[in-house]
Each structure stands twice: as C-alpha cells, then as structure tokens.
Design an enzyme around this catalytic site. Sequence first.
Site, PDB file in Angstrom:
ATOM      1  N   THR A   1       0.589  -1.199   0.205  1.00 23.03           N
ATOM      2  CA  THR A   1       0.275  -0.360   0.121  1.00 23.03           C
ATOM      3  C   THR A   1       0.835   1.011  -0.371  1.00 23.03           C
ATOM      4  O   THR A   1       0.673   2.255  -0.545  1.00 23.03           O
ATOM      5  CB  THR A   1      -1.094  -0.279   1.338  1.00 23.03           C
ATOM      6  OG1 THR A   1      -2.285  -0.629   1.045  1.00 23.03           O
ATOM      7  CG2 THR A   1      -1.763   1.108   1.252  1.00 23.03           C
TER       8      THR A   1
ATOM      9  N   SER B   1      -2.382  -4.118   6.017  1.00 22.42           N
ATOM     10  CA  SER B   1      -3.793  -3.312   6.680  1.00 22.42           C
ATOM     11  C   SER B   1      -5.013  -2.561   5.648  1.00 22.42           C
ATOM     12  O   SER B   1      -4.009  -2.947   4.096  1.00 22.42           O
ATOM     13  CB  SER B   1      -3.671  -2.698   7.028  1.00 22.42           C
ATOM     14  OG  SER B   1      -3.399  -1.053   6.642  1.00 22.42           O
TER      15      SER B   1
ATOM     16  N   HIS C   1      23.750  27.700  10.989  1.00 25.58           N
ATOM     17  CA  HIS C   1      23.393  29.158  10.745  1.00 25.58           C
ATOM     18  C   HIS C   1      23.334  29.066   9.763  1.00 25.58           C
ATOM     19  O   HIS C   1      24.672  29.903   9.259  1.00 25.58           O
ATOM     20  CB  HIS C   1      24.233  29.885  11.726  1.00 25.58           C
ATOM     21  CG  HIS C   1      23.455  31.354  11.708  1.00 25.58           C
ATOM     22  ND1 HIS C   1      21.846  31.395  11.901  1.00 25.58           N
ATOM     23  CD2 HIS C   1      23.556  31.976  11.303  1.00 25.58           C
ATOM     24  CE1 HIS C   1      21.484  32.802  12.129  1.00 25.58           C
ATOM     25  NE2 HIS C   1      22.173  33.476  11.410  1.00 25.58           N
TER      26      HIS C   1
END
Length: 466
Positions: A41, A146, A445
Amino acid sequence: MSNYDVVVIGGGPGGYNAAIRAGQLGLKVACVEGRDTLGGTCLNVGCMPSKALLHASELYEAAVGPEFAKLGIEVKSTLNLAQMMKQKDESVTTLTKGIEFLFRKNKAEWIKGWGRIDGPGRVVVKAADGSEQVLTAKDIVIATGSEPTPLPGVNIDNKRILDSTGALALPEVPKHLVVVGAGVIGLELGSVWRRLGSEVTVVEYLDRICPGLDLKTGKTFQRSLAKQGFNFKLGSKVSSATSTDTGVTLEIEPAAGGEKESLKADYVLVAIGRRPFTQGLGLETVGITPDKRGMLENQKHRSGVPGIWIIGDVTSGPMLAHKAEDEAIACIEQIVGKAGEVNYALIPSVIYTKPEVATVGKTEEQLKAEGRAYKVGKFPFAGNSRAKINHESEGFVKVLADERTDEVLGVHLVGPSVSELIGEYCVAMEFSASAEDIALTCHPHPTRSEALRQAAMNVDGWAMQA
C-alpha cells in the site's frame, strides 16, 4: 514444491524489507506478493503517491497564490491535473522498480501471487491465472498489512464515495470534498485537494483532530488548517451517505446525539483508519486467531506457533511504514540468532501537511497521567532566522525533559520541514540524551535545525533567539 529458509507473505515495507534483510544474511528467501508491483500500500497507493501530490499541490498553490508574488516571481499558472497524476504514477513506478532491483541484488525471490498458509511450514501461492504452487520453509513471516476501515452505512464505490486509493486518482478537482475522519490520511489528502481549489469539510467523531497528538500541538495544527480554509465538524458522525452520478448527500448528527443535518458534496473521502488484512490467509490451519480488533498477537514478532512470525500493520502498534521496517529487521535477525529489537517508545510520527507535524516520545498528557515530573522547553519558528527569511515561520518546537535527570522524554514539532528535523531527536533519545546535550551541541546557522537547539536551551530557560 519449492523449499526456502524463509517465506514472507506480503511485499509492503514490512515484507520487502524482511526479504532484503534475509537475503543479506544469507537465507534463501521468497516474498509472496499478488500485486503487479512490490511495495504494498505504501509505495503503490499510500505514502508515496500522496507525497507526490502533496509536493505538487504545494508548489501549485505557491504559484497561483500570493507566495510567489511576494518573492518577486510573477507567473501565470494553470492546473494540468492529468500531468500531475502522470508524474505521480511515474514516481511510484520508479520506486517499485527499485524494490525489484534490491531483490535481485540481495538474492530475494519474488513469487507473484496471493499466499495462504496451509499448515506448519507450508504456503500455497495462487497466481493470477489460477495456478497454484506450494512453498515450504522453516520460518514464515506474515506481513500482509492493512486495508481501509469501512464506515457502517456508507458504501465505498471509488466513484463518488472514496477510500484513500480513490482519492489519489480523482479525474477532476471537487468543488466540495467531505473528508470523514480527521486523522493523518484524511488531512493529508484533504490538503492536496484544498490547494488545488476544493472546499474541504472534515467530519470527525471525536472533539479534536489527530487524537494521538500532544494537546497543544494538535490545537495549533487545527488552527493552522482552519486558517487555510478547512471546515471542521467535530463531535459529529455520519449516519448515511447517498450517492448519485453527480454527488453525495451525507446525513450527519452529533456524536452525543441530537438533530441530524444534511451535507452535500461532489465527493466524499472515508478515512477513519485502517484495519489488519488477514482475509484468506489460512490462519486457521495453524491455530492462529485474530484478536477482537482483528490484529494478530505476537511476542517480539513471534506468533504462538513455532516458525510463524508477525510484523507490520497486521499486528499491534502504529500503522507506519518505518515501524514495519524496524520490525522486519528485528524479526529476521532473530531468525538467524541475533538480538533483534524494536524500541516502540521512539517511533516517530509525521503528518505531511503544511505546516508539517512531527512527534516522538511522550506527550504532556501521558507524562501527567504517569505522574512524572517534567520540564518544558518551547521555541517558535517565528524566532528562527531561516524560517523567517523563507516566510515559513508558523509553528514551534516543544521539548519535554525529566525534571530531575533532564533526559528528553518527548518532542513535538509543528512547522517547516519538521519531518526531516525530528530524526535528530530520535537519535538523541535513543542514546538517552539530556536537553542540555542538545543545547550545548553546535548547529549550523542559518538553518531550521537551530530551533531544535533553542527549544532544548529553553528547557532551562535560556533560549537566546526569542
């Protein structure tokens, strides 16, 4: 009859990773999968195609909305939905072909067909043409995944009333899309179609969205979605749905009881969760019975039957591809005598909307229920340089740490690219890091990752950038 060391039933993230790991460890392994492609899936009709549409729709909205214009980019954009779906399908094909390559590389064999257990050590595989073959193995791994949970009173036809698979392949942009269920799948797919021009209404039985989220995180997330144009009907349930060739009429009533109302939509997406898929698996031939939730019980991936193992969505725990992958590795390593382990306390969860949501570890509500004393460090992306210059300063980082030891117990993020940022805290928490450990670690940074450090600093009240 063909004999193997291990036969894996199911070719999704649990199954294909189990087969690959088995091959790496020198086992003769077969993976039984009835789809035309590997990946289950997730790769075929779940995680991956939805991310392709989320990415494309996010760029489309940036182009047609004020975002590009604010950056000084002037374009005239039109939606080519057919091309958007085509590139989604091409991306999925590339990924599923990649799994086939990995199978060949690691000597894992794909047996095409639907597998069922036929007693201890036996798997019967039925091919598309109806022919059958028998595989034997010392160990069998059940990784059948599932399927969408149905909603009583609502018939999913994938024409007007859709499951998640149908919502990934609509031929047009709905004027009004109703999403039943305010969980991850519904909110992600609702985001896709809202960005492309749909009015989106979310109907949820509970009084909050994504109930597993930290409460503050969930409220911030809902406010953001509402600001984008989502309509929410919380504490409501759908009692019936009537579809025609042109639309759907829903009957909705308060979950606590009360007067019904009608709601009309072009399409309805039913996304109330998923349930284990065990139909036709032959569990009765080895004495395995699903529990009342339909799940297969296990102890460290072992069923109650020697030689039969259980991993992924078919058993307990979050229905996440990365959880299934971790279980696949641990399961196969135990089969060869290694000490395979899964740390269920540190499985991250992500919602790929905009802003994204990412969490790992405990929520404040869980810590309060446990009676555990904790400290909170919080930092807004509005104080982060990179987020501000990119005009994506919505959201925050929230760190929960033990009051006495300073160990990081939970982390909750809402904001830009937090699906990528959460991994830092997953690693840190796996090594039982303290908030101070993160606070004293140099971060580049300007990056969004600095918000992670600032929140850790703020656990002891010394965040420097806000």
